[in-house]
Structure formats: C-alpha cells, structure tokens
Design a protein around this motif. Sequence first.
Motif, PDB file in Angstrom:
ATOM      1  N   LEU A  72      19.853  23.085 -15.891  1.00 13.36           N
ATOM      2  CA  LEU A  72      19.856  24.385 -16.578  1.00 13.36           C
ATOM      3  C   LEU A  72      19.941  25.506 -15.541  1.00 13.36           C
ATOM      4  CD1 LEU A  72      19.613  26.047 -19.190  1.00 13.36           C
ATOM      5  CD2 LEU A  72      17.123  25.982 -18.901  1.00 13.36           C
ATOM      6  N   ALA A  73      19.132  25.393 -14.500  1.00 11.87           N
ATOM      7  CA  ALA A  73      19.154  26.405 -13.444  1.00 11.87           C
ATOM      8  C   ALA A  73      20.521  26.449 -12.766  1.00 11.87           C
ATOM      9  CB  ALA A  73      18.060  26.113 -12.410  1.00 11.87           C
ATOM     10  N   TRP A  74      21.057  25.270 -12.418  1.00 11.94           N
ATOM     11  CA  TRP A  74      22.350  25.244 -11.723  1.00 11.94           C
ATOM     12  C   TRP A  74      23.446  25.853 -12.608  1.00 11.94           C
ATOM     13  CZ3 TRP A  74      27.367  23.841 -12.066  1.00 11.94           C
ATOM     14  CH2 TRP A  74      28.104  23.864 -10.878  1.00 11.94           C
TER      15      TRP A  74
ATOM     16  N   LYS B  10      12.722  10.575 -21.435  1.00  8.42           N
ATOM     17  CA  LYS B  10      11.906  11.783 -21.620  1.00  8.42           C
ATOM     18  C   LYS B  10      12.667  13.068 -21.312  1.00  8.42           C
ATOM     19  CE  LYS B  10       8.222  10.014 -19.390  1.00  8.42           C
ATOM     20  NZ  LYS B  10       6.997  10.074 -18.595  1.00  8.42           N
ATOM     21  N   GLN B  11      13.904  12.961 -20.780  1.00  6.81           N
ATOM     22  CA  GLN B  11      14.661  14.164 -20.413  1.00  6.81           C
ATOM     23  C   GLN B  11      15.409  14.720 -21.622  1.00  6.81           C
ATOM     24  OE1 GLN B  11      17.065  14.395 -17.006  1.00  6.81           O
ATOM     25  NE2 GLN B  11      15.463  13.828 -15.587  1.00  6.81           N
ATOM     26  N   GLY B  12      14.896  15.819 -22.169  1.00  7.14           N
ATOM     27  CA  GLY B  12      15.588  16.467 -23.292  1.00  7.14           C
ATOM     28  C   GLY B  12      17.027  16.792 -22.937  1.00  7.14           C
ATOM     29  N   MET B  13      17.249  17.180 -21.692  1.00  9.89           N
ATOM     30  CA  MET B  13      18.592  17.586 -21.265  1.00  9.89           C
ATOM     31  C   MET B  13      19.591  16.433 -21.370  1.00  9.89           C
ATOM     32  SD  MET B  13      20.534  20.058 -20.226  1.00  9.89           S
ATOM     33  CE  MET B  13      20.292  21.383 -19.020  1.00  9.89           C
ATOM     34  N   MET B  14      19.155  15.224 -21.046  1.00  8.39           N
ATOM     35  CA  MET B  14      20.070  14.073 -21.127  1.00  8.39           C
ATOM     36  C   MET B  14      20.472  13.810 -22.582  1.00  8.39           C
ATOM     37  SD  MET B  14      20.841  12.928 -18.064  1.00  8.39           S
ATOM     38  CE  MET B  14      20.936  14.681 -17.621  1.00  8.39           C
TER      39      MET B  14
ATOM     40  N   ARG C 290      26.733  28.692 -24.995  1.00  6.72           N
ATOM     41  CA  ARG C 290      26.136  28.694 -26.341  1.00  6.72           C
ATOM     42  C   ARG C 290      25.110  27.576 -26.476  1.00  6.72           C
ATOM     43  NH1 ARG C 290      30.947  29.949 -28.287  1.00  6.72           N
ATOM     44  NH2 ARG C 290      31.524  27.761 -28.527  1.00  6.72           N
ATOM     45  N   LEU C 291      25.504  26.379 -26.004  1.00  8.89           N
ATOM     46  CA  LEU C 291      24.595  25.230 -26.117  1.00  8.89           C
ATOM     47  C   LEU C 291      23.252  25.520 -25.435  1.00  8.89           C
ATOM     48  CD1 LEU C 291      24.531  22.177 -27.039  1.00  8.89           C
ATOM     49  CD2 LEU C 291      25.072  21.612 -24.670  1.00  8.89           C
ATOM     50  N   LEU C 292      23.303  26.242 -24.320  1.00 10.99           N
ATOM     51  CA  LEU C 292      22.079  26.527 -23.565  1.00 10.99           C
ATOM     52  C   LEU C 292      21.370  27.784 -24.067  1.00 10.99           C
ATOM     53  CD1 LEU C 292      23.383  25.756 -19.947  1.00 10.99           C
ATOM     54  CD2 LEU C 292      22.152  24.225 -21.499  1.00 10.99           C
ATOM     55  N   GLY C 293      21.993  28.485 -25.004  1.00  8.20           N
ATOM     56  CA  GLY C 293      21.383  29.720 -25.517  1.00  8.20           C
ATOM     57  C   GLY C 293      21.445  30.873 -24.535  1.00  8.20           C
ATOM     58  N   ALA C 294      22.438  30.855 -23.634  1.00 10.55           N
ATOM     59  CA  ALA C 294      22.513  31.872 -22.581  1.00 10.55           C
ATOM     60  C   ALA C 294      23.073  33.193 -23.093  1.00 10.55           C
ATOM     61  CB  ALA C 294      23.386  31.360 -21.435  1.00 10.55           C
TER      62      ALA C 294
ATOM     63  N   SER D 112      14.916  20.233 -21.076  1.00 11.49           N
ATOM     64  CA  SER D 112      13.837  19.892 -20.142  1.00 11.49           C
ATOM     65  C   SER D 112      14.176  18.670 -19.306  1.00 11.49           C
ATOM     66  CB  SER D 112      12.558  19.588 -20.931  1.00 11.49           C
ATOM     67  OG  SER D 112      12.740  18.381 -21.670  1.00 11.49           O
ATOM     68  N   GLN D 113      13.407  18.497 -18.236  1.00  7.26           N
ATOM     69  CA  GLN D 113      13.418  17.217 -17.522  1.00  7.26           C
ATOM     70  C   GLN D 113      12.215  16.396 -18.009  1.00  7.26           C
ATOM     71  OE1 GLN D 113      10.448  18.133 -16.062  1.00  7.26           O
ATOM     72  NE2 GLN D 113      10.912  18.330 -13.840  1.00  7.26           N
ATOM     73  N   GLN D 114      11.854  15.367 -17.278  1.00  6.71           N
ATOM     74  CA  GLN D 114      10.877  14.427 -17.817  1.00  6.71           C
ATOM     75  C   GLN D 114       9.442  14.962 -17.888  1.00  6.71           C
ATOM     76  OE1 GLN D 114      12.589  14.214 -15.073  1.00  6.71           O
ATOM     77  NE2 GLN D 114      11.364  13.475 -13.349  1.00  6.71           N
ATOM     78  N   HIS D 115       9.162  16.119 -17.250  1.00  7.37           N
ATOM     79  CA  HIS D 115       7.806  16.673 -17.320  1.00  7.37           C
ATOM     80  C   HIS D 115       7.722  17.906 -18.201  1.00  7.37           C
ATOM     81  CE1 HIS D 115       6.429  13.895 -14.397  1.00  7.37           C
ATOM     82  NE2 HIS D 115       7.359  14.251 -13.547  1.00  7.37           N
TER      83      HIS D 115
END
Lengths: 143, 143, 143, 143
Positions: A58-60, B18-22, A23-27, A48-51
């Motif tokens: 998320l992928a894992w 910058k990591q939204g995921m963290m 749910r948290l990830l919207g899957a 997201s990650q830093q970029h």
Amino acid sequence: MQPRNPDFDATVRASFAKQGMMRLLGAEISALEPGHCTLTAPIRPETSQQHGFAHAGLAWTLGDSAAGYSALSLLAPGEEALTTEMKINLLAPAQGSRLVAEGRVIRPGRRLLVVAADIWAEDTASRRHVATMLGTMFAVTPD
Amino acid sequence: MQPRNPDFDATVRASFAKQGMMRLLGAEISALEPGHCTLTAPIRPETSQQHGFAHAGLAWTLGDSAAGYSALSLLAPGEEALTTEMKINLLAPAQGSRLVAEGRVIRPGRRLLVVAADIWAEDTASRRHVATMLGTMFAVTPD
Amino acid sequence: MQPRNPDFDATVRASFAKQGMMRLLGAEISALEPGHCTLTAPIRPETSQQHGFAHAGLAWTLGDSAAGYSALSLLAPGEEALTTEMKINLLAPAQGSRLVAEGRVIRPGRRLLVVAADIWAEDTASRRHVATMLGTMFAVTPD
Amino acid sequence: MQPRNPDFDATVRASFAKQGMMRLLGAEISALEPGHCTLTAPIRPETSQQHGFAHAGLAWTLGDSAAGYSALSLLAPGEEALTTEMKINLLAPAQGSRLVAEGRVIRPGRRLLVVAADIWAEDTASRRHVATMLGTMFAVTPD
C-alpha cells in the motif's frame, strides 16, 4: 517549478481517475502543484499485512503514484510518466487510520525525472514517518 | 537451502492467509520450497493503471510478498521476515491475464536476508519478463 | 544478444582506457561479449576499508563499470551508456586477492537498459559472492 | 540526535583514518555532528570517467562513507556501521574542482539505520547537485 502544460491539474486528475488500482485502494489526491503531489488512502483490513498494519505494498503503490503524478505535472501536454525503477526503505510499522504519500520531483530532466516520496501514517492525534522512496520516471509520448 | 523450521510450509501459508492485501489482489501461492516462493495474481481492471495494464503496485506487492515468504521459509520457528527495503526495475508493460512472481533468497544471513524476485506477465500463449526486484528482509522475533 | 556496433569490442576498450578511475583501481577487462562484461581488480591496502577488506566503493565502482560496458556493447556506433541509477546489496566481506565483477544486460531497451552485476572476491583457492547490483543505463548520443 | 558514544568524534576520525580508499581518493572530513557527516574529495584525472568528469564511483564511495559515518556517530561505543545496501541516482555530470557528500541518518534504529546522502560538485563560483543516495547501515559488534 514551471509547468509546461497549462492544464497539468486536469491532466493529472484525468489520469488518476483511470487507475483502477487507486480506486481499489481508496486513494485520493489531497494536494497537487507543479512538481509535487500528495495522495492519501485509508488503512483498512483489506490492505493489511499479517499483523493488521498497512501492507508495504500500500505504501509503495501510493508513493509510486504520488511520485509519478509529481512528474506528470511537469511534462508537456500529451506526454506521460512511466515508472522505470523505484526503491522503498521502510522506517516504521504503518499503523493508524490513513497513509499520506508526498511525492516530489528532485530533478526534472527532459526524458528522465528523478523523484522521491515520503509516506506518513496518520491517526487522529499522531503522524509517523513510515517510509521513504527514491526512483526514476521516464517521459514518453504514447502513439 | 536447509529449512530450520520443519513446519515452514504451514508457517508460510498461515501468514499468507492473514494478509488482507493478498486476498484483495486475488493472490495465491503456486509454489513453495525452502528459499523459494512463487505467487500468482490475476490482472484485473481493479488493479490496473491508466492504460489498462497491471499497475506497478501489483507487481511490487506480489514480488515483495514472494520474496518475503522465500525468506520466511528459511527462518527459525517463531521468527518473522520484515521488508527493510525493496527496489523494482520495470522491464515491460504488464499485459496479459495474470502476474507470476518468483521470489528467492540470495543470501540467507542470520538477521539480514538478501532477496530477489522476478515478475512475469502471462497469457494463454505468452510469458513476458515484466519486472525484477532486489531487496532486504530482516528476521525478527515478535514479543 | 546481437550487437548493433560491429566494432563494439574496440569501442568498449577505447572507453575503458580513458577512465582514470579504472587505472587508479588497477582494473582490467577479463571478458567481453555482447551484453556481458567482466572486470577484475586487485584488493589492495589502498582500496581497503577500516578492517582491511575491500571498500564497498571498489565493488560498486567495478560493478558499475562492468554493467555499463555490458550495455555499451549493445549500443549503436557513437552512442554512450550513462549510469542513471545503481543499487548494490552487499552479501559478505570482500576478502581475498582480487574482485571480479560480472556485468550483464537484463533488458536492452532503445533508450533505457536495465543491467545487473555480481561481484566475487577470489583468492587462490576460494571464490565468494560478495555483492549483487541492479541498475539502469541511459543511451545517449554526445554532441 | 543524541549520541550514545561521548567520543563519537574521535571514533569516526579513527575509523576514517584507517580507510585506505579514503586516502586514495584524497577525501577529508569537513563536518561531523551526531547523525550528520560531510566529506569532500578533489575531482582529479585519476578519478575520472571517459569524459573527464568525476567517475560515478567517486560520488558513490564518498556518499557511502559520509552516510556510514553519520550512522557510526550515533552508535554505542564498540559498535560499527556496515553498509547493507545503497542506491545512487545520478542527477548531473560531476564537473568542477571537488565533490562534497553530505550524509545523514533518516531513521536511527537499534540494528538498522536508514541513511541518505546528497552529493554536490563545486567549483570556485558554482555548486551543483549531482547525485542523491538512499541506503541502509547495519550496526554490528565485532568480536
């Protein structure tokens, strides 16, 4: 592959609904048949990650669940599939509007199921292979 | 290990911020020195699997970031650490109030850094080893 | 760790003696205690890769057997340890006169044992960490 | 996939001929095209485990070399492919007269090539999928 649980579809969906993380990830489950499960999740700033690309986590996480549910779809009623180990190789930055994780069972053993998943980043007009996973699920009967 | 970036601490914290995921996972940096990084995150219903334990994706994501920042702490200024591949072996259900991920660099190569992480589930009075990870980070210079 | 098989030492050595592959590689057991096993093998032209270093297959095979026997040492009489999956990360070229593989059990589950191994290349005066491995053994009772 | 080395076939075969380990195992190249390489080796008592099946080390070593040469076939002249990490999941006992390892490149990056291999145990009348592998090759230019 032949399911041993005639209600495998309902079993998988009931388990999926109980995962706070999904749910948290919207899957969402976008396809499910015996030995195969496809999940999708949006790529959002929150994951997201830093970029600004999707975090590898998320992928894992999506791939692990897709693979796990592909295994659960083949188990007997009352059994559950636990991840024992899972490896991911990242192939490209996960850029786009959503991730699609296709999980499948490579070898449906009685106790150990070898599973794989491929992850795609999709946009309106593109589809890119961003990760591939290989792992093991363990079939258990909870008390 | 000797850092090549005198500002490694600020570099890691700026990337982490910058990591939204963290943020989504409620993760924090609890220790950081060259070649080592420890992250913690609460175990919450939002990041659970179907039995209320922490989802393996929480462990993987926290461990991947801890390992990645242990690598980043050793890189030259301007370089970044990308996860190439990462495997997790799950050891026990992740039950408790928080996860602690200790990442470290095993081999600090010029381009490839072999990294590891150990994940612990902690409660007021207990601490259990719930996962171990082994992977590879790739040092890149973004344009 | 406490062995469940009082004859674990004889059990491991009898299994080792039956492995044609260990003989072919010139491997020997150099240390064995419950949950730990160290194997050594010479680095010879016959087991080289294209530059004369030890082939990664020598490191993997030695490390897999060291890890497997560290698991077998903890099993009940009559049980066997089968490799389910095993990953190696190579750290440096395996140059020297012999390889030493130290295997150990990280988590001794009833059915699944998570194991690790570290591989060292040794010469008269040097010792270098050349590989690290992480994998899973499955305890079975052959009919 | 398009080879960058017009002599990729001769380059792969020259490297293969220099591997003492391939000779020791009786391995041969049975197919080679850009991004794909198939190796075969006999299952013999000398490469057995304790039950007379092929040792997992034979499967890993053959699969690693098949994957490595599938990568080398795509590199520029003078470059070499080194195994960075490689995981194997074992699917069934390797029983029969020979092993066949089919290696392929999943993602041909400039420096990092993600590779896979599938291993089959063959007999006169049977063919069984006994292992699957996923790993990373690193392209280097030796001095």
